[in-house]
Design a protein around this motif. Sequence first.
Motif, PDB file in Angstrom:
ATOM      1  N   ILE A 110     -13.553  -2.351   6.613  1.00 23.51           N
ATOM      2  CA  ILE A 110     -13.459  -2.798   5.219  1.00 23.51           C
ATOM      3  C   ILE A 110     -13.535  -1.607   4.276  1.00 23.51           C
ATOM      4  CG2 ILE A 110     -14.669  -4.079   3.397  1.00 23.51           C
ATOM      5  CD1 ILE A 110     -15.373  -6.160   5.543  1.00 23.51           C
ATOM      6  N   ILE A 111     -14.460  -0.696   4.530  1.00 27.65           N
ATOM      7  CA  ILE A 111     -14.618   0.490   3.668  1.00 27.65           C
ATOM      8  C   ILE A 111     -13.372   1.358   3.737  1.00 27.65           C
ATOM      9  CG2 ILE A 111     -15.914   2.648   3.413  1.00 27.65           C
ATOM     10  CD1 ILE A 111     -18.424   1.000   4.260  1.00 27.65           C
ATOM     11  N   ASN A 112     -12.822   1.584   4.930  1.00 29.08           N
ATOM     12  CA  ASN A 112     -11.614   2.403   5.073  1.00 29.08           C
ATOM     13  C   ASN A 112     -10.422   1.779   4.372  1.00 29.08           C
ATOM     14  OD1 ASN A 112     -12.770   4.516   6.458  1.00 29.08           O
ATOM     15  ND2 ASN A 112     -12.322   3.639   8.475  1.00 29.08           N
TER      16      ASN A 112
ATOM     17  N   THR B 108     -10.473  -0.329   1.883  1.00 34.31           N
ATOM     18  CA  THR B 108     -10.735  -0.317   0.438  1.00 34.31           C
ATOM     19  C   THR B 108     -10.418   1.052  -0.137  1.00 34.31           C
ATOM     20  OG1 THR B 108     -12.469  -1.964   0.728  1.00 34.31           O
ATOM     21  CG2 THR B 108     -12.464  -0.751  -1.346  1.00 34.31           C
ATOM     22  N   ARG B 109     -10.777   2.137   0.563  1.00 37.18           N
ATOM     23  CA  ARG B 109     -10.482   3.500   0.106  1.00 37.18           C
ATOM     24  C   ARG B 109      -8.994   3.745   0.079  1.00 37.18           C
ATOM     25  NH1 ARG B 109     -14.861   7.194   3.385  1.00 37.18           N
ATOM     26  NH2 ARG B 109     -16.699   6.471   2.237  1.00 37.18           N
ATOM     27  N   GLN B 110      -8.255   3.258   1.094  1.00 34.95           N
ATOM     28  CA  GLN B 110      -6.815   3.458   1.158  1.00 34.95           C
ATOM     29  C   GLN B 110      -6.093   2.750   0.025  1.00 34.95           C
ATOM     30  OE1 GLN B 110      -5.543   2.303   5.052  1.00 34.95           O
ATOM     31  NE2 GLN B 110      -6.514   4.048   6.074  1.00 34.95           N
ATOM     32  N   GLU B 111      -6.605   1.598  -0.410  1.00 33.79           N
ATOM     33  CA  GLU B 111      -5.987   0.871  -1.521  1.00 33.79           C
ATOM     34  C   GLU B 111      -6.156   1.604  -2.831  1.00 33.79           C
ATOM     35  OE1 GLU B 111      -7.189  -3.137  -2.105  1.00 33.79           O
ATOM     36  OE2 GLU B 111      -6.386  -3.805  -0.184  1.00 33.79           O
ATOM     37  N   HIS B 112      -7.262   2.306  -3.016  1.00 30.96           N
ATOM     38  CA  HIS B 112      -7.551   2.978  -4.274  1.00 30.96           C
ATOM     39  C   HIS B 112      -6.865   4.339  -4.372  1.00 30.96           C
ATOM     40  CE1 HIS B 112     -10.238  -0.042  -5.785  1.00 30.96           C
ATOM     41  NE2 HIS B 112     -10.940  -0.043  -4.661  1.00 30.96           N
TER      42      HIS B 112
END
Length: 163
Positions: free
Chosen positions: A154-156, A158-162
Amino acid sequence: MVLIRILAILGLFLLHPLSQAEDLGTSRDALPVELSSSTTHSSEGYLTLRWQPMETQFEPASHSAPLANLQVARERTFASLVRDIQLSVLSVQQQKQVHLSGFNDGTYFARLVDGDQRVLSNAVSFQVQHRDLKTAWGLFGAGLLLFALLLISIINFTRQEHL
């Protein structure tokens, strides 16, 4: 090939259908309620007891005893009860099941009786044998690992989307 046959045979012993709960009581024809257990062997310590009235409607033995009791004991004779759960006759006719938990390791027997202690159902047996602590910790560790992998994913994402 031999390994597959052994696993298949073990699977048959581990997966008992509902209908194989050991019937220990009086003849089912003479009783107004048929009792059954969701399992004959529980490794978690909980199970479901289900009952089916054999008659469309049955009355308590006397008007002074409008209750039924679900009795659970460690002996077939029900001399010493582990649990004695009071139900109304209306509950027996409409509820159809109860979930029980908190049992220690061992073999138990269950039946329904009316307020005058007359047997209403067949008796069924079930066995509780909890998993050992090593297995429990192994399952906990596997769940913790899967949860950690989920959080990392989930964290990875989320970072890729931003970016």
